[in-house]
Design an enzyme around this catalytic site. Structure first.
Site, PDB file in Angstrom:
ATOM      1  N   GLN C 200      41.679  43.370  39.410  1.00 27.28           N
ATOM      2  CA  GLN C 200      42.545  42.424  40.004  1.00 27.28           C
ATOM      3  C   GLN C 200      43.051  41.568  38.684  1.00 27.28           C
ATOM      4  OE1 GLN C 200      42.141  41.275  43.473  1.00 27.28           O
ATOM      5  NE2 GLN C 200      41.249  43.366  43.532  1.00 27.28           N
ATOM      6  N   ARG C 220      41.992  34.981  41.941  1.00 27.65           N
ATOM      7  CA  ARG C 220      43.073  35.421  41.267  1.00 27.65           C
ATOM      8  C   ARG C 220      43.771  36.565  42.377  1.00 27.65           C
ATOM      9  NH1 ARG C 220      41.615  35.485  36.503  1.00 27.65           N
ATOM     10  NH2 ARG C 220      43.194  36.822  35.353  1.00 27.65           N
ATOM     11  N   ALA C 241      41.557  33.461  48.959  1.00 22.90           N
ATOM     12  CA  ALA C 241      41.543  34.687  48.714  1.00 22.90           C
ATOM     13  C   ALA C 241      42.588  35.262  47.750  1.00 22.90           C
ATOM     14  CB  ALA C 241      41.174  35.554  50.041  1.00 22.90           C
ATOM     15  N   HIS C 242      42.711  36.316  47.363  1.00 27.32           N
ATOM     16  CA  HIS C 242      43.635  36.831  46.596  1.00 27.32           C
ATOM     17  C   HIS C 242      45.108  37.004  47.035  1.00 27.32           C
ATOM     18  CE1 HIS C 242      41.913  41.239  47.431  1.00 27.32           C
ATOM     19  NE2 HIS C 242      42.030  40.409  48.395  1.00 27.32           N
ATOM     20  N   ASN C 243      46.057  36.495  46.205  1.00 25.59           N
ATOM     21  CA  ASN C 243      47.502  36.427  46.766  1.00 25.59           C
ATOM     22  C   ASN C 243      48.005  35.813  47.809  1.00 25.59           C
ATOM     23  OD1 ASN C 243      46.606  39.427  45.592  1.00 25.59           O
ATOM     24  ND2 ASN C 243      48.857  39.274  45.226  1.00 25.59           N
TER      25      ASN C 243
END
EC number: 2.3.1.191
Lengths: 350, 350, 350
Positions: C200, C220, C241-243
């Site tokens: 990540q 991240r 969560a990510h993105n």
């Protein structure tokens, strides 16, 4: 850290097209990357970005045909995505290996045992008789209780707290703020309606290769151990109650919870915000959908369940679909009632 | 700490059978216990383990008949489970009492007042004018804001943060990472679609004998106090919003949430992952099942509710069962429609 | 800090009735306020408390008629509630501005850059090349990773952890224990049933005027950035969560979760404990009710959805209401079946 196109090509066995002396120091998606960044093109949908990107270096597939001139230095490899992912992993390992030493102030009990090549950040607390393995990394504010053991290569991010007597295996990663070994929620009701605490004397055992997200909570057993088996992956804000066992290579998404003494099998997948009642057994390979509430043991391996209370997936979908059409069904029944009344009335009068 | 069978027998008024000089230093379940551990047998289902266990000492009932030879030293008492539980409690008290003193580095504002026989771990922060009672234990990384009061015998585990002006009673236990007194979620919408913060000037009051789990959040009131009344037990990752009151001896399981200004009565039980909407009143003795969403006040004491939106338990169960049979009901209605159409057609043609 | 009635009247352009030298040092609701506190009366329902309150000073509306004698000093203004709220804001600003300086022990990497008039509490950790803006406040136990930037006037409460490379804007407030930039939950399944971590490498960007509650987690991005846009307000124990992207002035209540790569629009409202599946788009102005599970993109702006899986609000309410009456509907169908059978039988025999 900076790497030139030539250095990167060597690492991933690729061929440079363009200026081999160009250097990058970070990574970016091809549609967002800036000068000084490394990117990749694997999905043909994104090809247009190849001609517009500001990335200094782009890894592309061997057979990629160029329809326009490209400003970036290119590195051609067999499989651009795999090469990029391998680079990321190598980079993270490199960064991680550079991190060693003991920052001050830290608090290390004189009876604690420390391995080699470890990183102990400032404000880390290590209790009595704790054993810290080789290459372990403890980020700022980590608290390790008395008699805790942490095996080699494990990383505890900032503010992870591990209560007394817990055991953490090799190659484990635990993200910031997670609490390992807090008391299980055990209270015995008294006659006056108040509660008496049941002492929680057990511990938590986390086996090798487990990863746990941020601000999760894993409670110690009443007696014995709460166990997270080898290779399990747990997301952020997850609750694991006392005496639970999570099987090998089981994956649990964020904000899910498992109640006391439940045994979750191997290779199970638990969706986000799902809940599992206490004292159940969940068969290997089961899938529990997001927000489900599992109230009975799942005995059939590879079951898929959904809903609250959770039941078999396709039946649940059919019931959900029917539920959406309920107001229409009600009207149909009302219509039938009218017609039948009419038929009955006619019969009487005929 | 080590105890011999003779010492333990004295503490729990039992009779030793076997080597009275054998010593133990920890506890284990009879099916898992190792040499050096103390265990017990209360449930007849587990009797077989008595003959196999490696526990050095096992507490058994007075009247337990032995069918095979036992390797462990036995201690016979009136009620094996009660004796074992009493021992655990005594042991925890003993361990706890040994923990005193102020570790360095810690940060204690000169205007803070400290009681006697307290434990302040390294990296604890105590703000201005804070008052810490006698025998209080503050584990590593605890942060106590300005003007906070913490009464006697209270334990705050690692990384608990208490914001300014909050008040915590006697014999309270708060587990690691929990946040007491963060700002309530109060924002007034402006004409341009943005939000203006409503200052959160109140505090949190936690009364005596409350226990709160790990990584929970209890917000301060807008004005006045968010109150957790005497003897309430709250599990991990619980959210208590601003101006909420939780009644005496109320129990709330993990990951449940209570929205702003709701008053939860005494002796209420709230299941895991349940949610309660704001500005409601929940009658004394109510039970709210796991994952329920309570959207209306519960006025009848001792109500049991379930589902989202939550309603009366047995009605909800009936509706759930009916919901499962919906696809079948739909087919029955379709069949009826055919038959009625047939009857109607016959009528017309006759 | 103490303020007299005369001083307060000056600040809010009011007229004093009674002893103008009386002083207050805190705030209280009119029904609870004690001597030494300032209160207000805006809602006519509470007028009776005006004659009973122990508040030393009460702010009231210009046109408030007094039916009985009042013990408190009064300050009359055009709009009592607005004046009181303005005072609270001014007071908080005043308290906040007094907090400056660097307490010891703290850990500040030599390559970190610090702005002016900042507050760095004891046990704060600031990593390499981090940039801290002017008037930033970092409370005890805050951990700032390498290369993190924090812009002017931002406040991070106790124990907030910000991983490497994340960026936080101006006038941001993050409450205690929240984790910014932990690894996204990305694991690729291998043939043997185990999982390989997907590195990540991205970061988190938090824009200006965002507020985030306690013990929340914002992961991240895998590559690129997870973004919380300008003015968004996120409550306690939220999972991002990510993105993911959260739009401007979007409000998310406690314990809700947004899965990977989902884009939530501007001015969206997400209820408590709601969940949104990954890779969706949520249109501007949408409202997602508490405990909903959103499994499909919402394309129509200003949609209102509810339930799991979430669908359009009024349809969902109708379906819920019908669902409650299901057992009755079943009986109606059974009755119809009897009648139709009777009609059919009669037809056959006639």
């Amino acid at each position: 850290m900076q790497f030139t196109a030539a250095q990167i090509a060597l690492l991933i066995n690729g061929q440079v097209e363009g200026d081999a002396t160009v250097a990058v120091s970070s990574f970016g998606k091809i549609e967002e990357a800036k000068a000084g960044q490394l990117s990749f093109l694997a999905n043909p949908k994104y090809e247009d970005f190849l001609y517009q990107t500001q990335a200094s270096i782009v890894i592309i597939n061997q057979n990629q045909v160029l329809k326009q001139p490209v400003h970036s230095t290119l590195i051609r490899v067999e499989d651009a995505y795999a090469a990029f992912a391998a680079l990321l992993s190598k980079y993270q390992q490199l960064v991680s290996e550079q991190l060693t030493g003991i920052e001050q102030p830290s608090y290390i009990a004189p009876t604690a045992q420390l391995g080699e090549n470890i990183y102990i950040a400032a404000f880390v607390y290590i209790g009595k008789h704790a054993k810290i393995g080789n290459k372990v990394k403890l980020f700022p504010g980590v608290v390790i209780g008395d008699n805790v053991t942490i095996d080699d290569n494990t990383i505890l991010h900032a503010g992870v707290k591990v209560y007394n007597n817990c055991q953490i295996g090799k190659n484990v990663t635990i993200h910031a703020g997670t609490v390992i070994g807090g008391d299980g929620f055990g209270f015995a009701p008294l006659n006056d309606g108040s509660y008496k605490k049941v002492p929680q004397m057990g511990n938590v055992i986390i086996e090798d290769n487990v990863e746990i997200g941020s601000n999760a909570t894993i409670d110690r057993a009443t007696i014995g151990s709460t166990i997270i088996h080898c290779g399990a992956k747990l997301d952020n804000l997850i609750q694991i109650a006392h005496n639970v066992e999570i099987g090998q290579h089981t994956v649990i998404a964020a904000q899910a919870g498992v109640s006391g003494s439940t045994k979750v099998g191997n290779h199970v997948m638990v969706g986000g915000q799902a809940g599992i009642v206490g004292h159940l057994t969940i068969a290997d390979g089961s899938k529990i959908n997001a927000q489900s509430g599992v109230s009975k043991s799942i005995k059939q391996p590879n079951s898929i369940v959904t809903g609250t209370p959770a039941f078999e997936y396709t039946a649940a979908l059919r019931s959900q679909a029917a539920s959406r059409k309920l107001p229409i069904l009600e009207k149909r029944v009302m219509e039938l009632e009218k017609l039948v009344q009419q038929l009955l009335a006619e019969r009487v009068t005929s």
